[in-house]
Motif scaffolding. Sequence first.
Motif: not given
Length: 525
Positions: A98-106, A144-152
Motif C-alpha cells: 500500500e505504501t509503494e502504491t501511494s508513493s507511486g501515485e504521488q 505499474p501504478f496506473l492499472p486503469e490506464l486506457e489511453e496514452i
Amino acid sequence: MEKTDDQNCQDRHEEDNPKSSPFDFVIKQFQGKKCAPEESKEQPSAIKQFFKSFDIGNSEGKDRKEVEETEVNNAGADDQSEKQDLSGEDGLSHLTSETETSSGEQRFNQFMEKLGKKPNSKNLDLNNCALSATDVTELASLLPFLPELEEISLSWNGCVGGTLKALTVHLHHVNLLKVLRLNNCRLTAEDVISLGEAFEIVSQLEELDLSWNSNIGGKLSLLTKKLQEGCKLKCLKITDCNLTAKDGESLDTALQHLAELRKLDISCNREIGGGFKASTAHLASLKNLEVLDLHQCCVTEEDMTVLSQVIPLLSSLQELNLSSNKNVGLSSDPLLGRLRFLPKLKSVTISNCGLGEESLSSLAEAALHLPELEILDLSWNKCVGGNLKLLLGALKLATEIQVFRLSSCNLVAEDLALLTSLRQDGHLTRLQKLDLSYNNNISDEGWAVFCQGLGAFKELSELDVSLRPSSCRDCGPWFRELLAALTQLPALAELGMQRWTLSESQRKQMEGFNQDNKRNIRFDC
C-alpha cells in the motif's frame, strides 16, 4: 560469497550479544523467530533441555508432571507466537504494498504537474510536452501504478523516437490500454520492432496512430507481421509516413487479422502507389470498415482496377476519401459508378481527382442511390463548372446533405443559379457548409442572383466566396444583396470573402454587423 538473510540475521545477534547466559539463550530462541521462522520447530526441544537441567534437586519440589505441563504450555505459546509472527510479516508486506502504491501515485502526480498537466489515471495526454528521453524512462517506471490506464498520447514529442522500448516493456502493467497515439515522434526502426512486440501484450488495443513518422517507410512489415488473429484494432492511422509499395503489400497480409477494423487511414503516402494490386482478397474481408482514407497516395491504374473491384464490397463503408489521386478521374475502371452499392455512404471526398464529364456523370448516377449522403467534396475538379446540372437529380434526392464543397471548380453563373433554385424548390434544406471559393469566372450578375436567393438557406453556418490569392475584385454591384441576405441567416457564423474589395463605408457596415451579431466575416481588401 554473498550471505543469505538468515546468516546476516545470525551475525547481527552475535555482534549484539558476544557473551550470553543460559537465560539469554532462551530469550534468543524466542526473539530470533522473525529472522529465521523456519527454525521454530526446534525451539521446544531446546526449552525442554534447558528446564531438564534444573529438574534434578528442584528446591521448590516441582514434579515431572508440572515440568511437562510447563513444556506443553510453552510449546503452545511458541506455536501461537510463530503464527503471530508470520501474520505480522503478511501484514507488513500488505502495508508495504500500500505504501509503494501511494508513493507511486504521488510520483505520478508530481510527474504530471511538472509537465503542466492534470493527472488522469485513465487518459495520459502528453501531446506536445517537449518530453525528454529521461521523461519517457520515468513515465515507464510509473506504469505499474496506473492499472486503469486506457489511453496514452505522446504525439509531437520528437525525443520519444529511439526510447520507445523503455516504455513498451512495461505495457503489461496497463492491460486495459485501448488507445496509443504516437504522431510525429521520430520513431525509428527499433521503435517499430518494439511496437510489434507490444502487440502480444496489449491485447485490448483498439486505436493506433503512427502518423507523420517518416522513418516508418519501408519498415512497416516489422510491425504488421506481429499482428495476430483476434486483434481488436478498430482504428489504424499511418498518415504521411513515407510508406512504399512494399509497405502496401505488407499491410495487405496484415489485413487478414484486422476483422474488427473500422477506420484505415494511410493517406499522404505518395510512394505507396502500386501497392494495392495484391490486396483484393484481404481488403474485401474488412466487412466492418466504415472509413477508408487514401487521399494523396498516387494510386496507379492497376490500383484503380483493384479498388474498383474491392471498395463496392465494403458493405459498412460510410466515409471514402480518394482526393488528390488523378487516376480516379482518368482511369477507365468505373469506381465512382460502383459507389451505388454502398448505400451507407455519408461522405464522398474526391477533390483534385482529375474528373472529366464521363466520370462526373458516373458519380451523379451513383449518387442517386446514396440516400444518407451528408458530405460531397468535388473541389479542384475543373469539369464541374458548367456541368453542375449533371448532379441535379442526385441533389434533389440528397435530403441529408450538410456539406457541399465546390472550391476552384470553374463554376459559372448558371451553376449558382441552379443551387438557389434547388433551395427555393425545397431541396438542400439541411445544408450547413457551402464552399464556393476560388471560382473567379462567376460574373457579378451571377453573384447578385445567388445573394438574392441566399436567404433561403436557413441552416447555413459557413459560406466561403473568397477569390484566388492572386485576385482582387470589387463586390459593389452585389454587396447590398449580400448584406440583406445576412440578416436572414441566423445560423451563419463564418463568411469568407477574401480578395473582394470593400469601400470604406462597406467595411464599416461589415465590421458593425460582425460586432452586433457576433459573426466572423473575413475580408482583407
